[in-house]
Design a protein around this motif. Structure first.
Motif, mmCIF file in Angstrom:
data_model
loop_
_atom_site.group_PDB
_atom_site.id
_atom_site.type_symbol
_atom_site.label_atom_id
_atom_site.label_comp_id
_atom_site.label_asym_id
_atom_site.label_seq_id
_atom_site.Cartn_x
_atom_site.Cartn_y
_atom_site.Cartn_z
ATOM 1 N N ALA A 1 0.832 -1.213 0.000
ATOM 2 C CA ALA A 1 0.000 0.000 0.000
ATOM 3 C C ALA A 1 0.859 1.252 0.000
ATOM 4 C CB ALA A 1 -0.920 -0.010 1.204
ATOM 5 N N GLY A 2 1.689 1.384 -1.024
ATOM 6 C CA GLY A 2 2.526 2.577 -1.125
ATOM 7 C C GLY A 2 3.808 2.408 -0.338
ATOM 8 N N LEU A 3 4.671 3.371 -0.512
ATOM 9 C CA LEU A 3 5.976 3.312 0.116
ATOM 10 C C LEU A 3 5.879 3.853 1.526
ATOM 11 C CD1 LEU A 3 7.798 4.721 -2.976
ATOM 12 C CD2 LEU A 3 7.752 2.347 -2.252
ATOM 13 N N PRO A 4 6.324 3.100 2.513
ATOM 14 C CA PRO A 4 6.162 3.544 3.903
ATOM 15 C C PRO A 4 7.160 4.628 4.280
ATOM 16 C CG PRO A 4 7.373 1.491 3.825
ATOM 17 C CD PRO A 4 7.032 1.836 2.403
ATOM 18 N N ALA A 5 6.821 5.341 5.303
ATOM 19 C CA ALA A 5 7.743 6.277 5.944
ATOM 20 C C ALA A 5 8.389 7.236 4.956
ATOM 21 C CB ALA A 5 8.826 5.516 6.706
ATOM 22 N N TRP A 6 7.590 7.757 4.063
ATOM 23 C CA TRP A 6 8.104 8.641 3.033
ATOM 24 C C TRP A 6 8.401 10.017 3.621
ATOM 25 C CZ3 TRP A 6 10.083 7.247 -1.256
ATOM 26 C CH2 TRP A 6 10.332 8.196 -2.251
ATOM 27 N N ARG B 1 9.280 15.963 2.376
ATOM 28 C CA ARG B 1 9.915 16.684 1.274
ATOM 29 C C ARG B 1 11.422 16.667 1.477
ATOM 30 N NH1 ARG B 1 11.522 21.516 -0.994
ATOM 31 N NH2 ARG B 1 10.660 21.922 -3.056
ATOM 32 N N PRO C 1 10.956 -3.636 -8.097
ATOM 33 C CA PRO C 1 11.370 -2.242 -7.903
ATOM 34 C C PRO C 1 10.975 -1.696 -6.536
ATOM 35 C CG PRO C 1 10.392 -2.534 -10.078
ATOM 36 C CD PRO C 1 10.214 -3.837 -9.365
ATOM 37 N N GLU C 2 9.812 -2.111 -6.032
ATOM 38 C CA GLU C 2 9.353 -1.617 -4.725
ATOM 39 C C GLU C 2 10.292 -2.037 -3.598
ATOM 40 O OE1 GLU C 2 7.408 -2.928 -6.999
ATOM 41 O OE2 GLU C 2 6.053 -1.260 -7.435
ATOM 42 N N LEU D 1 13.391 -1.845 -3.818
ATOM 43 C CA LEU D 1 14.625 -1.067 -3.996
ATOM 44 C C LEU D 1 14.456 0.395 -3.588
ATOM 45 C CD1 LEU D 1 15.721 -2.590 -7.434
ATOM 46 C CD2 LEU D 1 16.550 -3.210 -5.148
ATOM 47 N N VAL D 2 13.291 0.742 -3.098
ATOM 48 C CA VAL D 2 13.056 2.098 -2.573
ATOM 49 C C VAL D 2 12.445 1.919 -1.188
ATOM 50 C CG1 VAL D 2 11.884 4.296 -2.935
ATOM 51 C CG2 VAL D 2 12.709 2.998 -4.899
ATOM 52 N N THR E 1 17.286 4.656 -2.306
ATOM 53 C CA THR E 1 16.974 4.139 -3.637
ATOM 54 C C THR E 1 18.195 3.342 -4.096
ATOM 55 O OG1 THR E 1 17.807 6.040 -4.884
ATOM 56 C CG2 THR E 1 15.529 6.157 -4.118
ATOM 57 N N LEU F 1 17.587 9.721 0.070
ATOM 58 C CA LEU F 1 16.834 10.991 0.074
ATOM 59 C C LEU F 1 16.580 11.346 1.530
ATOM 60 C CD1 LEU F 1 14.285 9.905 -2.669
ATOM 61 C CD2 LEU F 1 16.613 10.769 -2.942
ATOM 62 N N TRP G 1 8.414 17.585 -5.477
ATOM 63 C CA TRP G 1 8.449 16.285 -4.836
ATOM 64 C C TRP G 1 7.034 15.735 -4.669
ATOM 65 C CZ3 TRP G 1 12.342 13.306 -4.507
ATOM 66 C CH2 TRP G 1 12.320 12.198 -3.665
ATOM 67 N N ARG H 1 3.477 11.754 -1.646
ATOM 68 C CA ARG H 1 3.696 10.413 -1.102
ATOM 69 C C ARG H 1 3.560 9.413 -2.238
ATOM 70 N NH1 ARG H 1 1.586 5.911 1.481
ATOM 71 N NH2 ARG H 1 2.680 5.321 3.372
ATOM 72 N N PRO H 2 4.682 9.079 -2.883
ATOM 73 C CA PRO H 2 4.608 8.184 -4.032
ATOM 74 C C PRO H 2 4.004 6.846 -3.629
ATOM 75 C CG PRO H 2 6.799 9.102 -3.803
ATOM 76 C CD PRO H 2 6.031 9.516 -2.594
ATOM 77 N N GLY H 3 3.215 6.291 -4.524
ATOM 78 C CA GLY H 3 2.561 5.030 -4.232
ATOM 79 C C GLY H 3 3.202 3.845 -4.903
ATOM 80 N N ARG H 4 4.022 4.112 -5.930
ATOM 81 C CA ARG H 4 4.649 2.969 -6.598
ATOM 82 C C ARG H 4 5.974 3.364 -7.225
ATOM 83 N NH1 ARG H 4 2.854 3.050 -12.207
ATOM 84 N NH2 ARG H 4 1.546 4.894 -12.448
ATOM 85 N N VAL H 5 6.720 2.334 -7.567
ATOM 86 C CA VAL H 5 8.036 2.511 -8.170
ATOM 87 C C VAL H 5 7.985 1.900 -9.564
ATOM 88 C CG1 VAL H 5 10.496 2.037 -7.955
ATOM 89 C CG2 VAL H 5 9.089 2.273 -5.891
ATOM 90 N N ARG I 1 20.382 2.026 -13.363
ATOM 91 C CA ARG I 1 19.072 1.560 -12.918
ATOM 92 C C ARG I 1 18.230 2.797 -12.643
ATOM 93 N NH1 ARG I 1 17.436 -3.402 -10.858
ATOM 94 N NH2 ARG I 1 15.181 -3.512 -11.039
ATOM 95 N N LEU J 1 14.834 4.345 -11.621
ATOM 96 C CA LEU J 1 13.586 4.048 -10.921
ATOM 97 C C LEU J 1 12.791 5.345 -10.806
ATOM 98 C CD1 LEU J 1 15.072 1.853 -8.045
ATOM 99 C CD2 LEU J 1 13.894 1.022 -10.092
#
Lengths: 266, 266
Positions: A27-32, A35, A107-108, A110-111, A246, A265, B32, B35-39, B261, B263
């Motif tokens: 469900a999306g990338l955690p702890a993003w 900015r 890919p998920e 790796l981020v 990443t 990041l 930015w 909150r990105p949801g996918r890679v 790579r 992403l």
């Protein structure tokens, strides 16, 4: 890490089935970070003299030489290297037969959020030290729980030795033994089973400490179907948690690992 | 891109000084995503059969073979390739004498907003088409200004041809000429001078179209001290703008470019 200190390929124990439940955030990338303000480079420059676990070094041949200042043309080189050269990723299949190879890693994976375990003080006193479960718990007491899907990175301070060459990086003892810090197998198992991490990283040549001959951290990480980054640098520029990693691993077909441009990041 | 279609190294015009004012966001990373949801993986798998501009293909030699299922040991390979193989980045010094090489590119230049120019329809009708200033302006009318520091990516739909091999990817004509879309030099100059972009990308073998013999887009990009990504894939999964690109270019010492790579965070 590929070979042992004597240059022989390690062919070790036969074990159980590969554990194939990597942490893949659904469900999306955690702890993003809300900015990020800067990008931290966690990769060493890959060169024909870079410190390596194996004796074989990368080579670079000039195919079309650099042009005179301001002239237009095409300059380029040819590179040859083992997959586990420079800052690189070990895929599970580097360590465990049938394990996933680089292109199999989503890919998920790796981020991911980065958690930095600072063991510099202890490593300066004892180069054979390993990261323990207590190190993880102490970090959590100070900074909160290790987020699911994280990469947990050992920060031993070893990357400064890269300027000094192989002997310093390997921590060569007078008797030919190697001495550098690494991950303890128990901490790796704890982080996989209790925290659901995606991967691991170290700022040394190998996930296991330099003294290891049976590579239990590699085995735990590989059997858990997780990846491991080796030869990281720049960890002093990361917060204890909150950065996003990443992992730009070169996507070689059937590759057991590869040089990786790791950008954080912050 | 390294050589021309006949395999000869291109040694072209002498020009003015290198323009060295790349866009480097000083105050954090622009645009930015909240909150990105996918890679999205924008890199092709690198293999001994991957489509290449040059005749020379990457090679992979098995050094320690894969282990039987579930056994623990160490499996790895050795790779050899030209720097401009697979999905890769051209550094300014690939094209212009004295230009920056891969390690000279700041990490902040490798994490940038992506702008995707969809020219698929035109490219399907005319493989020799190039991206124009009007394409940029039309995109801006629909989606807003190209953000400073962006990477502008040509989406020609060409990446699906990778499965068909070199002849299809090169768009080989019966007379041996090559035909695939590329960036127009005027559009590149406009994007550098008027929009302050960080870099460029194409889903073909070369920033210039296949018919080019003097590579003006390469020259504009190189002289402007910007980077160019070639052989991208997966662009159909990106929005016209709003994604963030992380360019994991292998940091080879003195490298004119390298497999990368890439992403995208969407």
């Amino acid at each position: 890490m590929c070979l042992n200190g004597t240059g022989e390929t390690v062919r070790a124990r036969t074990g159980g089935p590969v554990h194939a439940e990597p942490a893949r955030p659904e469900a999306g990338l955690p702890a993003w970070p809300s900015r990020p303000g800067r990008v931290v480079d966690l990769s060493h420059v890959l060169s024909p003299t870079t410190a390596t676990f194996d004796e074989e070094k990368p080579t670079r041949e000039t195919v079309a030489p650099a042009l005179p200042e301001g002239e237009v043309g095409f300059h380029f080189n040819r590179w040859t290297f083992l997959e586990h050269s420079g800052t690189h990723l070990d895929a599970p299949g580097h360590v465990v037969g049938g394990g996933r190879l680089v292109p199999d890693i989503a890919p998920e994976e790796l981020v991911v959020p980065a958690v930095v375990l600072d063991v510099r003080e202890r490593a300066a006193q004892d180069p054979d030290t390993v990261v323990t479960v207590e190190d993880v718990l102490e970090h959590e007491r100070a900074h909160g729980p290790v987020p699911e899907g994280s990469a947990v990175l050992m920060f031993s301070g070893w990357s400064t030795k890269w300027e000094q060459g192989d002997a310093a990086v390997r921590g060569m003892g007078t008797e030919g033994t190697w001495h550098f810090p690494g991950l303890g197998a128990e901490a790796c198992a704890f982080l996989v089973e209790k925290r659901g991490v995606s991967g691991f990283g170290v700022d040394t040549l190998s996930s296991d400490p330099g003294t290891s001959t049976d590579f239990p951290a590699h085995e735990v990480i590989g059997r858990a179907d997780r990846w491991g980054l080796e030869c990281l640098t720049g960890l002093e520029r990361l917060p204890p948690r909150g950065a996003v990693l990443t992992v730009g691993v070169m996507p070689g077909e059937d590759a057991s690992g590869a040089p990786s441009r790791v950008l954080a990041l912050v």
